[in-house]
Design a protein around this motif. Structure first.
Motif, PDB file in Angstrom:
ATOM      1  N   GLY A 121       0.849  -1.188   0.000  1.00  0.00           N
ATOM      2  CA  GLY A 121       0.000   0.000   0.000  1.00  0.00           C
ATOM      3  C   GLY A 121       0.880   1.232   0.000  1.00  0.00           C
ATOM      4  O   GLY A 121       2.122   1.109  -0.017  1.00  0.00           O
ATOM      5  N   GLY A 122       0.266   2.412  -0.037  1.00  0.00           N
ATOM      6  CA  GLY A 122      -1.138   2.662  -0.004  1.00  0.00           C
ATOM      7  C   GLY A 122      -1.877   2.378  -1.308  1.00  0.00           C
ATOM      8  O   GLY A 122      -1.329   1.856  -2.283  1.00  0.00           O
ATOM      9  N   GLY A 123      -3.140   2.814  -1.257  1.00  0.00           N
ATOM     10  CA  GLY A 123      -4.038   2.512  -2.341  1.00  0.00           C
ATOM     11  C   GLY A 123      -3.677   3.183  -3.654  1.00  0.00           C
ATOM     12  O   GLY A 123      -3.817   2.591  -4.729  1.00  0.00           O
ATOM     13  N   ASP A 124      -3.204   4.413  -3.582  1.00  0.00           N
ATOM     14  CA  ASP A 124      -2.850   5.092  -4.829  1.00  0.00           C
ATOM     15  C   ASP A 124      -1.636   4.438  -5.474  1.00  0.00           C
ATOM     16  O   ASP A 124      -1.577   4.291  -6.701  1.00  0.00           O
ATOM     17  CB  ASP A 124      -2.578   6.577  -4.589  1.00  0.00           C
ATOM     18  CG  ASP A 124      -2.390   7.296  -5.908  1.00  0.00           C
ATOM     19  OD1 ASP A 124      -3.401   7.509  -6.607  1.00  0.00           O
ATOM     20  OD2 ASP A 124      -1.233   7.601  -6.272  1.00  0.00           O
ATOM     21  N   LEU A 125      -0.680   4.008  -4.658  1.00  0.00           N
ATOM     22  CA  LEU A 125       0.489   3.320  -5.216  1.00  0.00           C
ATOM     23  C   LEU A 125       0.052   2.003  -5.874  1.00  0.00           C
ATOM     24  O   LEU A 125       0.513   1.665  -6.973  1.00  0.00           O
ATOM     25  CB  LEU A 125       1.537   3.069  -4.132  1.00  0.00           C
ATOM     26  CG  LEU A 125       2.828   2.411  -4.614  1.00  0.00           C
ATOM     27  CD1 LEU A 125       3.544   3.287  -5.648  1.00  0.00           C
ATOM     28  CD2 LEU A 125       3.765   2.116  -3.436  1.00  0.00           C
ATOM     29  N   ALA A 126      -0.847   1.276  -5.219  1.00  0.00           N
ATOM     30  CA  ALA A 126      -1.357   0.037  -5.826  1.00  0.00           C
ATOM     31  C   ALA A 126      -2.023   0.345  -7.165  1.00  0.00           C
ATOM     32  O   ALA A 126      -1.855  -0.394  -8.147  1.00  0.00           O
ATOM     33  CB  ALA A 126      -2.338  -0.646  -4.877  1.00  0.00           C
ATOM     34  N   ALA A 127      -2.763   1.462  -7.213  1.00  0.00           N
ATOM     35  CA  ALA A 127      -3.423   1.844  -8.464  1.00  0.00           C
ATOM     36  C   ALA A 127      -2.414   2.270  -9.528  1.00  0.00           C
ATOM     37  O   ALA A 127      -2.618   2.024 -10.720  1.00  0.00           O
ATOM     38  CB  ALA A 127      -4.428   2.959  -8.191  1.00  0.00           C
ATOM     39  N   GLN A 128      -1.310   2.880  -9.102  1.00  0.00           N
ATOM     40  CA  GLN A 128      -0.251   3.198 -10.076  1.00  0.00           C
ATOM     41  C   GLN A 128       0.290   1.906 -10.700  1.00  0.00           C
ATOM     42  O   GLN A 128       0.576   1.859 -11.897  1.00  0.00           O
ATOM     43  CB  GLN A 128       0.888   3.945  -9.390  1.00  0.00           C
ATOM     44  CG  GLN A 128       0.556   5.354  -8.937  1.00  0.00           C
ATOM     45  CD  GLN A 128       1.739   5.971  -8.205  1.00  0.00           C
ATOM     46  OE1 GLN A 128       2.875   5.941  -8.677  1.00  0.00           O
ATOM     47  NE2 GLN A 128       1.476   6.554  -7.046  1.00  0.00           N
ATOM     48  N   ALA A 132       0.078   0.745 -14.655  1.00  0.00           N
ATOM     49  CA  ALA A 132       1.285   0.324 -15.387  1.00  0.00           C
ATOM     50  C   ALA A 132       1.161  -1.118 -15.881  1.00  0.00           C
ATOM     51  O   ALA A 132       2.124  -1.661 -16.434  1.00  0.00           O
ATOM     52  CB  ALA A 132       2.504   0.474 -14.479  1.00  0.00           C
ATOM     53  N   GLY A 133       0.010  -1.732 -15.662  1.00  0.00           N
ATOM     54  CA  GLY A 133      -0.177  -3.142 -16.057  1.00  0.00           C
ATOM     55  C   GLY A 133       0.590  -4.084 -15.159  1.00  0.00           C
ATOM     56  O   GLY A 133       0.946  -5.190 -15.557  1.00  0.00           O
ATOM     57  N   MET A 134       0.833  -3.659 -13.919  1.00  0.00           N
ATOM     58  CA  MET A 134       1.646  -4.441 -12.983  1.00  0.00           C
ATOM     59  C   MET A 134       0.859  -4.754 -11.711  1.00  0.00           C
ATOM     60  O   MET A 134       1.386  -4.672 -10.608  1.00  0.00           O
ATOM     61  CB  MET A 134       2.925  -3.672 -12.638  1.00  0.00           C
ATOM     62  CG  MET A 134       3.874  -3.518 -13.806  1.00  0.00           C
ATOM     63  SD  MET A 134       5.222  -2.351 -13.462  1.00  0.00           S
ATOM     64  CE  MET A 134       6.065  -3.143 -12.104  1.00  0.00           C
ATOM     65  N   LEU A 135      -0.424  -5.110 -11.877  1.00  0.00           N
ATOM     66  CA  LEU A 135      -1.198  -5.578 -10.722  1.00  0.00           C
ATOM     67  C   LEU A 135      -2.103  -6.708 -11.187  1.00  0.00           C
ATOM     68  O   LEU A 135      -2.970  -6.512 -12.039  1.00  0.00           O
ATOM     69  CB  LEU A 135      -2.029  -4.447 -10.107  1.00  0.00           C
ATOM     70  CG  LEU A 135      -2.625  -4.790  -8.738  1.00  0.00           C
ATOM     71  CD1 LEU A 135      -1.531  -5.045  -7.701  1.00  0.00           C
ATOM     72  CD2 LEU A 135      -3.559  -3.686  -8.250  1.00  0.00           C
ATOM     73  N   ASP A 136      -1.848  -7.910 -10.656  1.00  0.00           N
ATOM     74  CA  ASP A 136      -2.619  -9.080 -11.064  1.00  0.00           C
ATOM     75  C   ASP A 136      -3.838  -9.290 -10.198  1.00  0.00           C
ATOM     76  O   ASP A 136      -4.891  -9.662 -10.696  1.00  0.00           O
ATOM     77  CB  ASP A 136      -1.726 -10.331 -11.006  1.00  0.00           C
ATOM     78  CG  ASP A 136      -0.583 -10.239 -11.989  1.00  0.00           C
ATOM     79  OD1 ASP A 136      -0.849 -10.338 -13.195  1.00  0.00           O
ATOM     80  OD2 ASP A 136       0.568 -10.020 -11.566  1.00  0.00           O
ATOM     81  N   LEU A 160     -12.755  -5.054 -11.905  1.00  0.00           N
ATOM     82  CA  LEU A 160     -12.159  -6.210 -11.241  1.00  0.00           C
ATOM     83  C   LEU A 160     -13.076  -7.407 -11.473  1.00  0.00           C
ATOM     84  O   LEU A 160     -14.271  -7.239 -11.717  1.00  0.00           O
ATOM     85  CB  LEU A 160     -12.009  -5.963  -9.740  1.00  0.00           C
ATOM     86  CG  LEU A 160     -11.351  -4.644  -9.324  1.00  0.00           C
ATOM     87  CD1 LEU A 160     -11.435  -4.473  -7.818  1.00  0.00           C
ATOM     88  CD2 LEU A 160      -9.907  -4.585  -9.787  1.00  0.00           C
ATOM     89  N   GLU A 161     -12.522  -8.585 -11.339  1.00  0.00           N
ATOM     90  CA  GLU A 161     -13.355  -9.791 -11.394  1.00  0.00           C
ATOM     91  C   GLU A 161     -13.261 -10.496 -10.044  1.00  0.00           C
ATOM     92  O   GLU A 161     -12.151 -10.807  -9.585  1.00  0.00           O
ATOM     93  CB  GLU A 161     -12.855 -10.736 -12.502  1.00  0.00           C
ATOM     94  CG  GLU A 161     -13.678 -12.012 -12.585  1.00  0.00           C
ATOM     95  CD  GLU A 161     -13.089 -13.025 -13.548  1.00  0.00           C
ATOM     96  OE1 GLU A 161     -12.081 -12.705 -14.232  1.00  0.00           O
ATOM     97  OE2 GLU A 161     -13.607 -14.146 -13.600  1.00  0.00           O
ATOM     98  N   LEU A 162     -14.414 -10.743  -9.436  1.00  0.00           N
ATOM     99  CA  LEU A 162     -14.425 -11.430  -8.143  1.00  0.00           C
ATOM    100  C   LEU A 162     -14.083 -12.898  -8.355  1.00  0.00           C
ATOM    101  O   LEU A 162     -14.773 -13.613  -9.082  1.00  0.00           O
ATOM    102  CB  LEU A 162     -15.800 -11.287  -7.490  1.00  0.00           C
ATOM    103  CG  LEU A 162     -15.953 -11.928  -6.107  1.00  0.00           C
ATOM    104  CD1 LEU A 162     -15.008 -11.291  -5.091  1.00  0.00           C
ATOM    105  CD2 LEU A 162     -17.404 -11.809  -5.624  1.00  0.00           C
ATOM    106  N   ILE A 163     -13.000 -13.349  -7.704  1.00  0.00           N
ATOM    107  CA  ILE A 163     -12.513 -14.721  -7.896  1.00  0.00           C
ATOM    108  C   ILE A 163     -12.910 -15.614  -6.733  1.00  0.00           C
ATOM    109  O   ILE A 163     -13.228 -16.780  -6.917  1.00  0.00           O
ATOM    110  CB  ILE A 163     -10.962 -14.719  -8.016  1.00  0.00           C
ATOM    111  CG1 ILE A 163     -10.525 -13.845  -9.206  1.00  0.00           C
ATOM    112  CG2 ILE A 163     -10.415 -16.131  -8.147  1.00  0.00           C
ATOM    113  CD1 ILE A 163     -10.963 -14.347 -10.553  1.00  0.00           C
ATOM    114  N   VAL A 178      -7.492  -8.244 -11.448  1.00  0.00           N
ATOM    115  CA  VAL A 178      -7.573  -6.913 -12.043  1.00  0.00           C
ATOM    116  C   VAL A 178      -7.847  -7.085 -13.539  1.00  0.00           C
ATOM    117  O   VAL A 178      -7.069  -7.724 -14.247  1.00  0.00           O
ATOM    118  CB  VAL A 178      -6.267  -6.133 -11.812  1.00  0.00           C
ATOM    119  CG1 VAL A 178      -6.316  -4.786 -12.522  1.00  0.00           C
ATOM    120  CG2 VAL A 178      -6.027  -5.945 -10.308  1.00  0.00           C
ATOM    121  N   VAL A 179      -8.957  -6.520 -13.995  1.00  0.00           N
ATOM    122  CA  VAL A 179      -9.337  -6.651 -15.411  1.00  0.00           C
ATOM    123  C   VAL A 179      -8.708  -5.523 -16.223  1.00  0.00           C
ATOM    124  O   VAL A 179      -8.020  -5.754 -17.210  1.00  0.00           O
ATOM    125  CB  VAL A 179     -10.873  -6.656 -15.561  1.00  0.00           C
ATOM    126  CG1 VAL A 179     -11.264  -6.676 -17.033  1.00  0.00           C
ATOM    127  CG2 VAL A 179     -11.464  -7.853 -14.815  1.00  0.00           C
TER     128      VAL A 179
END
Ligand SMILES: NC(=O)c1ccc[n+]([C@@H]2O[C@H](COP(=O)([O-])OP(=O)(O)OC[C@H]3O[C@@H](n4cnc5c(N)ncnc54)[C@H](OP(=O)(O)O)[C@@H]3O)[C@@H](O)[C@H]2O)c1
Length: 187
Positions: A121-128, A132-136, A160-163, A178-179
């Motif tokens: 975290g935080g959340g904005d960093l996760a969103a960055q 960048a296509g770097m969150l599975d 997002l897709e609920l797994i 993450v879709v």
């Protein structure tokens, strides 16, 4: 299962979508009952992690709450702290970086070895990372509490897709793939 490393954002949140309140307090979280061997538990998660990533506020919280009173930095694995500040890390395993996550992609993959990368975290960093296509995946344990305002869980528009879902004592735990970015549709 996709090839490693996966980039995984694993966190806890209030029901109204905050990682911490405006004072960076986690008292809403640390007072909740949890089964440490239960669904989506931390011990199983961290066993698959080879490197971790966090922003400045999260790093500072760890210094203030986990490294105070002479206690050592609690992680052996490589840790990357995103900040614009001139920081002297408290452990050799910590690297200070800045800029787009994409600029550090090769470094993070190499650091994780045959394991995954934990976006703490935080959340904005996760969103960055997502942009960048770097969150599975995103794994969130929602606590039965609201705080009204604070540090947001994920302040960007994404599909997002609920797994998977589970209950762990007080927490509703959810795993999402993450879709991709969610475009705005004008009405
Ligand atoms: N509920 C949980 O399980 C959980 C999990 C994680 C964190 N937390 C808590 O949630 C809060 C998160 O705080 P936060 O929302 O402020 O997020 P944060 O990511 O911890 O810190 C944000 C700061 O990181 C730096 N930063 C972010 N992206 C950067 C980039 N690309 N390049 C360089 N620097 C960058 C910036 O600081 P500078 O520009 O000032 O350097 C930015 O203001 C903390 O209180 C933390 O303890 C809770």
């Amino acid at each position: 299962m996709s090839a490693r490393p996966k980039f995984r954002y694993y966190t806890a949140s209030t029901l109204d979508g905050y990682l911490a309140d405006l004072d960076d307090s986690l008292d809403w979280l640390l007072t909740q009952p949890i089964d440490e061997n239960g669904p989506m538990n931390y011990t199983e998660f961290i066993a698959d992690i080879g490197a971790m990533v966090m922003g400045w506020t999260t790093y500072r919280w760890l210094l203030d709450n986990e490294v105070s009173d002479g206690k050592p930095w609690p992680y052996d694995m490589p840790c990357f702290v995103f900040t614009h500040r001139d920081v002297v890390p408290v452990a050799e395993s910590i690297s200070v970086v800045a800029g787009s996550p994409a600029d550090h992609r090769d470094l993070l993959i190499a650091a994780a070895g045959d394991k995954d990368v934990w976006i703490v975290g935080g959340g904005d960093l996760a969103a960055q990372f997502a942009e960048a296509g770097m969150l599975d995946e995103i794994v969130v344990s929602f606590a039965p509490v609201t705080v009204g305002a604070g540090r947001p869980l994920f302040p960007r528009r994404f599909d997002l897709e609920l797994i998977d879902t589970a209950r762990n004592r007080a927490f509703v735990c959810a795993r999402y793939a993450v879709v991709g970015p969610r475009s705005r549709i004008s009405s």
